[in-house]
Design an enzyme around this catalytic site. Structure first.
Site, PDB file in Angstrom:
ATOM      1  N   GLN A   1     -14.613   1.760   1.684  1.00 44.08           N
ATOM      2  CA  GLN A   1     -13.954   1.417   0.413  1.00 44.08           C
ATOM      3  C   GLN A   1     -13.811   2.674  -0.437  1.00 44.08           C
ATOM      4  O   GLN A   1     -14.789   3.353  -0.733  1.00 44.08           O
ATOM      5  CB  GLN A   1     -14.779   0.359  -0.344  1.00 44.08           C
ATOM      6  CG  GLN A   1     -14.101  -0.099  -1.634  1.00 44.08           C
ATOM      7  CD  GLN A   1     -14.835  -1.262  -2.315  1.00 44.08           C
ATOM      8  OE1 GLN A   1     -15.899  -1.700  -1.839  1.00 44.08           O
ATOM      9  NE2 GLN A   1     -14.286  -1.748  -3.404  1.00 44.08           N
TER      10      GLN A   1
ATOM     11  N   HIS B   1      -6.903  -6.039   2.592  1.00 42.17           N
ATOM     12  CA  HIS B   1      -5.802  -5.382   3.297  1.00 42.17           C
ATOM     13  C   HIS B   1      -5.141  -6.369   4.254  1.00 42.17           C
ATOM     14  O   HIS B   1      -5.832  -7.080   4.999  1.00 42.17           O
ATOM     15  CB  HIS B   1      -6.318  -4.226   4.160  1.00 42.17           C
ATOM     16  CG  HIS B   1      -6.830  -3.056   3.398  1.00 42.17           C
ATOM     17  ND1 HIS B   1      -6.045  -1.964   3.097  1.00 42.17           N
ATOM     18  CD2 HIS B   1      -8.059  -2.787   2.883  1.00 42.17           C
ATOM     19  CE1 HIS B   1      -6.773  -1.072   2.437  1.00 42.17           C
ATOM     20  NE2 HIS B   1      -7.995  -1.545   2.291  1.00 42.17           N
TER      21      HIS B   1
ATOM     22  N   HIS C   1     -10.370  -5.561  -2.830  1.00 44.28           N
ATOM     23  CA  HIS C   1      -8.995  -5.832  -2.383  1.00 44.28           C
ATOM     24  C   HIS C   1      -8.997  -6.155  -0.898  1.00 44.28           C
ATOM     25  O   HIS C   1      -9.817  -5.641  -0.139  1.00 44.28           O
ATOM     26  CB  HIS C   1      -8.078  -4.635  -2.659  1.00 44.28           C
ATOM     27  CG  HIS C   1      -8.607  -3.329  -2.157  1.00 44.28           C
ATOM     28  ND1 HIS C   1      -9.585  -2.610  -2.812  1.00 44.28           N
ATOM     29  CD2 HIS C   1      -8.317  -2.619  -1.042  1.00 44.28           C
ATOM     30  CE1 HIS C   1      -9.864  -1.525  -2.136  1.00 44.28           C
ATOM     31  NE2 HIS C   1      -9.115  -1.501  -1.044  1.00 44.28           N
TER      32      HIS C   1
ATOM     33  N   ASP D   1       0.850  -1.195   0.000  1.00 46.03           N
ATOM     34  CA  ASP D   1       0.000   0.000   0.000  1.00 46.03           C
ATOM     35  C   ASP D   1       0.884   1.243   0.000  1.00 46.03           C
ATOM     36  O   ASP D   1       1.857   1.328   0.762  1.00 46.03           O
ATOM     37  CB  ASP D   1      -0.918  -0.018   1.246  1.00 46.03           C
ATOM     38  CG  ASP D   1      -2.066   0.969   1.131  1.00 46.03           C
ATOM     39  OD1 ASP D   1      -1.800   2.178   0.978  1.00 46.03           O
ATOM     40  OD2 ASP D   1      -3.224   0.541   1.199  1.00 46.03           O
ATOM     41  N   ILE D   2       0.558   2.184  -0.872  1.00 45.17           N
ATOM     42  CA  ILE D   2       1.387   3.385  -1.021  1.00 45.17           C
ATOM     43  C   ILE D   2       1.245   4.347   0.176  1.00 45.17           C
ATOM     44  O   ILE D   2       2.116   5.183   0.408  1.00 45.17           O
ATOM     45  CB  ILE D   2       1.071   4.083  -2.362  1.00 45.17           C
ATOM     46  CG1 ILE D   2       2.266   4.892  -2.850  1.00 45.17           C
ATOM     47  CG2 ILE D   2      -0.183   4.906  -2.295  1.00 45.17           C
ATOM     48  CD1 ILE D   2       2.163   5.313  -4.304  1.00 45.17           C
TER      49      ILE D   2
END
Ligand code: AMP
Ligand code: ZN
Length: 137
Positions: free
Chosen positions: A92, A100, A98, A29-30
């Site tokens: 979301q 996490h 996706h 995750d960025i």
């Protein structure tokens, strides 16, 4: 399709990939919640988890199981939260399902799943509620 995660899967937007197979793509995750925060998603576009059938969902979670094990091993973790924000009401923000993986560490000041919702419901109707859900399958 104008989907950020489809573009990441296609390599049109760069990502820090950690795992890939025929069905899933996983990357860091960025904006990590904790070091090693990882996202696992199906390569095929589904908006929500509830748009997937059981076979696709099983493939996704089989990959999540693999990825969590190695993230925990490499980062020497004692645990992690694993979850989906399913729908905008649940938080979301990217409309491609996706999962996490959020590594947890001693003293990180985080909470558990039980802290996601602040207002607790009545417990008076648990039997009726369970029966309704049971009868819906
Ligand atoms: P959610 O709120 O469950 O939809 O989570 C979306 C996640 O995607 C957030 O944790 C973001 O930090 C993450 N994210 C958004 N853009 C990128 C990107 N370009 N690369 C990696 N992760 C991203
Ligand atoms: Zn997509």
């Amino acid at each position: 399709m104008d989907c950020l995660f489809c573009k990441i899967v296609a390599g049109e937007i760069p990502s820090h990939k950690v795992y890939e197979d025929d069905f899933v793509y996983a990357f860091l995750d960025i904006y990590p919640c904790s070091e090693g925060h990882t996202i696992v998603l199906p390569k095929q576009h589904f908006t929500r988890f509830t748009d997937m059938d059981e076979k696709d969902a099983a493939n996704l979670f089989a990959a999540v199981n693999k990825v969590v094990k190695n993230v925990e091993k490499i980062l020497e973790l004692e645990g992690a939260n694993i979850g989906i924000n399913n729908g905008e009401i649940a938080g979301q923000t990217v409309q491609h399902v996706h999962v996490h993986i959020i590594p947890r560490r001693e003293g990180d000041n985080g909470g558990s799943m039980h802290t996601i919702v602040g207002t607790k419901p009545s417990r008076d109707n648990l039997a009726e509620l369970a029966e309704n859900i049971r009868n819906s399958f």
